[in-house]
Scaffold this motif. Sequence first.
Motif, PDB file in Angstrom:
ATOM      1  N   THR A 135       0.841  -1.211   0.000  1.00 49.67           N
ATOM      2  CA  THR A 135       0.000   0.000   0.000  1.00 49.67           C
ATOM      3  C   THR A 135       0.871   1.255   0.000  1.00 49.67           C
ATOM      4  OG1 THR A 135      -1.768  -1.165   1.171  1.00 49.67           O
ATOM      5  CG2 THR A 135      -1.806   1.243   1.238  1.00 49.67           C
ATOM      6  N   GLN A 136       1.915   1.272   0.827  1.00 53.20           N
ATOM      7  CA  GLN A 136       2.822   2.409   0.871  1.00 53.20           C
ATOM      8  C   GLN A 136       3.426   2.691  -0.513  1.00 53.20           C
ATOM      9  OE1 GLN A 136       4.396   4.532   3.519  1.00 53.20           O
ATOM     10  NE2 GLN A 136       2.383   4.119   4.393  1.00 53.20           N
ATOM     11  N   ILE A 137       3.818   1.646  -1.197  1.00 57.81           N
ATOM     12  CA  ILE A 137       4.429   1.794  -2.524  1.00 57.81           C
ATOM     13  C   ILE A 137       3.395   2.253  -3.543  1.00 57.81           C
ATOM     14  CG2 ILE A 137       5.498   0.522  -4.432  1.00 57.81           C
ATOM     15  CD1 ILE A 137       6.838  -1.253  -2.238  1.00 57.81           C
ATOM     16  N   LEU A 138       2.246   1.591  -3.570  1.00 55.27           N
ATOM     17  CA  LEU A 138       1.229   1.922  -4.580  1.00 55.27           C
ATOM     18  C   LEU A 138       0.664   3.322  -4.364  1.00 55.27           C
ATOM     19  CD1 LEU A 138      -0.687  -1.483  -4.915  1.00 55.27           C
ATOM     20  CD2 LEU A 138       1.035  -0.505  -6.453  1.00 55.27           C
ATOM     21  N   TRP A 139       0.418   3.694  -3.128  1.00 55.00           N
ATOM     22  CA  TRP A 139      -0.067   5.058  -2.863  1.00 55.00           C
ATOM     23  C   TRP A 139       0.992   6.086  -3.266  1.00 55.00           C
ATOM     24  CZ3 TRP A 139      -2.923   5.310   2.544  1.00 55.00           C
ATOM     25  CH2 TRP A 139      -4.127   4.589   2.453  1.00 55.00           C
ATOM     26  N   GLY A 140       2.262   5.800  -2.988  1.00 56.20           N
ATOM     27  CA  GLY A 140       3.324   6.715  -3.380  1.00 56.20           C
ATOM     28  C   GLY A 140       3.425   6.854  -4.892  1.00 56.20           C
ATOM     29  N   LEU A 141       3.302   5.754  -5.608  1.00 59.21           N
ATOM     30  CA  LEU A 141       3.379   5.787  -7.078  1.00 59.21           C
ATOM     31  C   LEU A 141       2.177   6.508  -7.674  1.00 59.21           C
ATOM     32  CD1 LEU A 141       4.663   2.162  -7.792  1.00 59.21           C
ATOM     33  CD2 LEU A 141       5.967   4.293  -7.980  1.00 59.21           C
ATOM     34  N   ASP A 142       0.995   6.270  -7.120  1.00 55.95           N
ATOM     35  CA  ASP A 142      -0.205   6.940  -7.624  1.00 55.95           C
ATOM     36  C   ASP A 142      -0.111   8.448  -7.402  1.00 55.95           C
ATOM     37  OD1 ASP A 142      -3.309   6.459  -8.391  1.00 55.95           O
ATOM     38  OD2 ASP A 142      -3.153   8.047  -6.885  1.00 55.95           O
ATOM     39  N   ALA A 171       9.438  -4.459  -7.632  1.00 58.36           N
ATOM     40  CA  ALA A 171       9.438  -5.010  -8.994  1.00 58.36           C
ATOM     41  C   ALA A 171       8.014  -5.257  -9.479  1.00 58.36           C
ATOM     42  CB  ALA A 171      10.247  -6.301  -9.025  1.00 58.36           C
ATOM     43  N   GLU A 172       7.172  -5.794  -8.615  1.00 65.03           N
ATOM     44  CA  GLU A 172       5.776  -6.046  -8.991  1.00 65.03           C
ATOM     45  C   GLU A 172       5.044  -4.748  -9.325  1.00 65.03           C
ATOM     46  OE1 GLU A 172       4.013  -8.071  -5.722  1.00 65.03           O
ATOM     47  OE2 GLU A 172       5.343  -9.825  -5.875  1.00 65.03           O
ATOM     48  N   SER A 173       5.454  -3.661  -8.696  1.00 60.47           N
ATOM     49  CA  SER A 173       4.780  -2.378  -8.886  1.00 60.47           C
ATOM     50  C   SER A 173       5.346  -1.578 -10.052  1.00 60.47           C
ATOM     51  CB  SER A 173       4.889  -1.549  -7.594  1.00 60.47           C
ATOM     52  OG  SER A 173       4.365  -2.257  -6.502  1.00 60.47           O
ATOM     53  N   GLY A 174       6.345  -2.112 -10.721  1.00 61.39           N
ATOM     54  CA  GLY A 174       6.899  -1.443 -11.894  1.00 61.39           C
ATOM     55  C   GLY A 174       8.029  -0.481 -11.604  1.00 61.39           C
ATOM     56  N   VAL A 175       8.547  -0.498 -10.387  1.00 65.43           N
ATOM     57  CA  VAL A 175       9.666   0.388 -10.044  1.00 65.43           C
ATOM     58  C   VAL A 175      10.940  -0.173 -10.673  1.00 65.43           C
ATOM     59  CG1 VAL A 175      11.086   1.300  -8.156  1.00 65.43           C
ATOM     60  CG2 VAL A 175       8.595   1.176  -7.919  1.00 65.43           C
ATOM     61  N   THR A 176      11.716   0.699 -11.296  1.00 61.56           N
ATOM     62  CA  THR A 176      12.919   0.284 -12.012  1.00 61.56           C
ATOM     63  C   THR A 176      14.163   0.352 -11.131  1.00 61.56           C
ATOM     64  OG1 THR A 176      11.963   1.163 -14.055  1.00 61.56           O
ATOM     65  CG2 THR A 176      14.328   0.703 -14.067  1.00 61.56           C
ATOM     66  N   PHE A 177      14.266   1.390 -10.289  1.00 64.07           N
ATOM     67  CA  PHE A 177      15.499   1.538  -9.512  1.00 64.07           C
ATOM     68  C   PHE A 177      15.231   2.182  -8.156  1.00 64.07           C
ATOM     69  CE2 PHE A 177      15.133   5.577 -11.777  1.00 64.07           C
ATOM     70  CZ  PHE A 177      15.435   6.509 -10.804  1.00 64.07           C
ATOM     71  N   VAL A 178      16.198   1.957  -7.261  1.00 66.26           N
ATOM     72  CA  VAL A 178      16.215   2.600  -5.946  1.00 66.26           C
ATOM     73  C   VAL A 178      17.624   3.149  -5.711  1.00 66.26           C
ATOM     74  CG1 VAL A 178      14.401   1.168  -4.948  1.00 66.26           C
ATOM     75  CG2 VAL A 178      16.796   0.419  -4.785  1.00 66.26           C
ATOM     76  N   ILE A 179      17.751   3.985  -4.683  1.00 69.56           N
ATOM     77  CA  ILE A 179      19.037   4.571  -4.296  1.00 69.56           C
ATOM     78  C   ILE A 179      19.345   4.088  -2.886  1.00 69.56           C
ATOM     79  CG2 ILE A 179      20.342   6.712  -4.011  1.00 69.56           C
ATOM     80  CD1 ILE A 179      17.993   8.047  -5.666  1.00 69.56           C
ATOM     81  N   LEU A 180      20.531   3.521  -2.685  1.00 70.71           N
ATOM     82  CA  LEU A 180      20.876   2.926  -1.398  1.00 70.71           C
ATOM     83  C   LEU A 180      22.218   3.450  -0.896  1.00 70.71           C
ATOM     84  CD1 LEU A 180      19.939  -0.831  -2.071  1.00 70.71           C
ATOM     85  CD2 LEU A 180      18.516   0.935  -1.014  1.00 70.71           C
ATOM     86  N   SER A 181      22.444   3.233   0.395  1.00 66.99           N
ATOM     87  CA  SER A 181      23.741   3.532   0.985  1.00 66.99           C
ATOM     88  C   SER A 181      24.736   2.452   0.563  1.00 66.99           C
ATOM     89  CB  SER A 181      23.619   3.545   2.513  1.00 66.99           C
ATOM     90  OG  SER A 181      24.894   3.421   3.122  1.00 66.99           O
ATOM     91  N   PRO A 182      25.984   2.825   0.318  1.00 68.17           N
ATOM     92  CA  PRO A 182      26.975   1.803  -0.064  1.00 68.17           C
ATOM     93  C   PRO A 182      27.258   0.814   1.054  1.00 68.17           C
ATOM     94  CG  PRO A 182      28.038   3.916   0.373  1.00 68.17           C
ATOM     95  CD  PRO A 182      26.557   4.172   0.353  1.00 68.17           C
ATOM     96  N   TRP A 183      26.923   1.186   2.292  1.00 64.27           N
ATOM     97  CA  TRP A 183      27.174   0.279   3.424  1.00 64.27           C
ATOM     98  C   TRP A 183      26.101  -0.794   3.547  1.00 64.27           C
ATOM     99  CZ3 TRP A 183      31.918   1.293   4.184  1.00 64.27           C
ATOM    100  CH2 TRP A 183      32.403   2.602   4.147  1.00 64.27           C
ATOM    101  N   GLN A 184      25.040  -0.695   2.759  1.00 67.05           N
ATOM    102  CA  GLN A 184      24.004  -1.729   2.793  1.00 67.05           C
ATOM    103  C   GLN A 184      24.384  -2.954   1.971  1.00 67.05           C
ATOM    104  OE1 GLN A 184      20.815   1.597   2.109  1.00 67.05           O
ATOM    105  NE2 GLN A 184      19.667  -0.200   2.794  1.00 67.05           N
ATOM    106  N   CYS A 185      25.445  -2.844   1.198  1.00 71.44           N
ATOM    107  CA  CYS A 185      25.851  -3.913   0.292  1.00 71.44           C
ATOM    108  C   CYS A 185      26.994  -4.718   0.917  1.00 71.44           C
ATOM    109  CB  CYS A 185      26.300  -3.294  -1.035  1.00 71.44           C
ATOM    110  SG  CYS A 185      26.714  -4.497  -2.309  1.00 71.44           S
TER     111      CYS A 185
END
Length: 779
Positions: A135-142, A171-185
């Motif tokens: 819901t958070q993702i879909l409401w944000g995209l809408d 991915a299911e919602s059609g989002v192509t990319f995100v931005i992350l901290s390099p320390w999360q990898c």
Amino acid sequence: MNIQQQEKTSLILHGHFYQPPRENPQTGIIGKQLSASPFPDWNERIHADCYSANSHSRYLSAYRRILSMTNNYASISFNFGPTLLSWMQKQHPETYELILQADRQSVERLGFGNAIAQAFNHSILPLCTKEDARTQILWGLDDFNRRFGRAAQGLWLSETAINPMVIDLLAESGVTFVILSPWQCRAISKDESSIQGLNGKPAPYDRPFLLQGKSGKTVNAFFYNHQLAEGISFGHYLRDADQLYERLLTIKTEEKAQLIHTATDGEIYGHHEPYGDMALAALIKKVEDRDDFSFTNYAAYLSEHPATEWAHLHEGEEEKGTSWSCSHGVSRWYRDCGCHTGGDESWNQKWRTPLRKAFDHLSQNIDTIFFTEVKRLLGPQVEALSLLYAFAPVASGQMEMETFLAAYSNDPSVREQLAQLLLAQKYKHFAYTSCGWFFNDLAGLEPRQNITYALMAVQLCQRFSTDELMMTLLDDLSKAKANRKQDGNGQNLAMESLQQLRGEVEAALFFTLNRRIAKSDDYRDSYGYFTLESYSLLEDQQVVLTLLNKQSLVRYICTAVDLHPELMQLEYSITVQNTTEGEEQTYYLDHDDIHLRMRDALFDQIDRTVCSLDQNQIKQLSRNLYHYASLATNIPYLPMGALYQELIGSTLQAIKSLFMYGSLSMWDEFKKDFELMLDFFLKYGKQPDLDLIKTIFDTQMWSLAEKIQTFGLYDQNSRFILEFLEIIRKRGYQPDLTAIQDAIYPYMSMQKRLPPSTDANLINTLGTMLNFELTIKET
């Protein structure tokens, strides 16, 4: 000789612009926040420092004159939270439109927009249930699609918090990319057989990577340059655009990166770092003027450089996920992990766990009610989740509740019940806003706001349940302990919130006082979520009002009685009847029940009532001032102290009257009177009076700026500004010119067309007066 042209390095600076929801859920009005003074609340203060500043950022000459203004959003990558944009659209439509315009310009320049979406109200998605995260993702995209007129390719994750479940949902919602901290990898690879552990080193920032979710779905990830992010956020890089440019050049030369990018909180550009927006504007100009870099955005870069490698993320504590602001993962938002901001060193954050558990328990109850009741009201043909996802434009204030629900039922009773069920879902989500756990203590502003939203969700749902939802929530909240003994626990904080007036009572009080205090021109028929449908003053001086809550669709009949009309005291009894349930309840109110934001509105209405001298009265006052000043010349005492006080007050009234009711139309006739009144005020007024005059002049400039933005710049406006500024500057006053400069610049730079008959010399003189180093040519 062949000279090979150096290839420009792609440069992306991302700003995450966000404010949590601050509105009182009972009324939709933000309360006065004294810590944001001189602004009424933090949204307004940060808007002035940052959001507006970045849409009109000044680039100055060596002599501190304005050479140009830059809409920084046209060059940087950015996201704005839906809760912030919904506020800005109402309160500052000019800034809002410039943000949308910047995205359109970036689409024209790059083929892809600078703006990306955001999870709706900044909940930590890995800690949400799967359906709440969706819901958070879909409401944000809408929200994004409706505002920016295109589908979002990227989405900013709250606190960059992510785990495999979130990847799948994106991915299911059609989002192509995100931005992350390099320390999360934790590792990167070209295929499954070549995994390269990073061993505590940051992920490479110079290219995108693929992330895989639990079900095998993928999205792209960009890991930002952490040194740039830390330098911009904490190292004061924005104090010197030249040095920042040199740092970028050093990275380009030494690391030979094809892409340099970083991400920070957007508020660093002007709010956290004063004038940071101007450093950004100067950097943008340097990039445009030189051949080292070119500003792009993530979608544009990804289209030309698709990811060919994989990134493997840390799992975080308890395998719940990772974020950019908690070294443990996402623990900061559910336990005392040691991450906090501010507060006494002896304090702890053990309150975080019971607070989240309380909301989780409430959320389960609200969801059970929602699914059961939607099926009862609409039958099996409408899925409850489909209704919830479709509710997005109402949740973000882009569609009226009545309009939305008309597609589902013709029955007003059904629509009213659906409205309350859907609002309960909205406020359930708001209770999870990440700021509620981020800081140091349960009694802080942000946890209190989250608790208030949870209470509202209970009030909306209670009619549908036989269980005591409120008692359960209060009992759960009692387990969360504040650090200071006097603040008690979560239950104490909730009880404080419950002492506030219900929305319908507050609205009835406002409409009653508005009709009692204001002139008829200032009568108001709306107050936050409430519309005044009827108002009747009975012979016994009782007031009967009919109110509609446009969110919940509930109507109320309210009867207000002035308990002591002969004493002129603000003491009322207000009886409220919910027309659906038929119940009546009476409230006894006095001045302590009028909160500060309402008082400010009523003070303004009193001010407009007092400062309403007509033209004859202003002329008479001018003559009186002239005679008083003449008679008082060279005498060794202050003549008639009472008269002096009366004239000071009347002069203030007259000046405000001139500016409140049409200064342009009256200016030529009353200019000399204004000068005489101002001279009298300067000679005889005390310092607080003189300070008050400056605020009047500031307000006049802001008001005129709004008129120019709405109706255009004409010679009459220009002459007034010139003459007005000349008069007050001669007397030592310098008003805040920010808004008027913002309004005039599009005409000075020829971005907006002037009327055909415009006097170019007049405009150029005005430009000089307003500190521009620009001239326009004769048209």
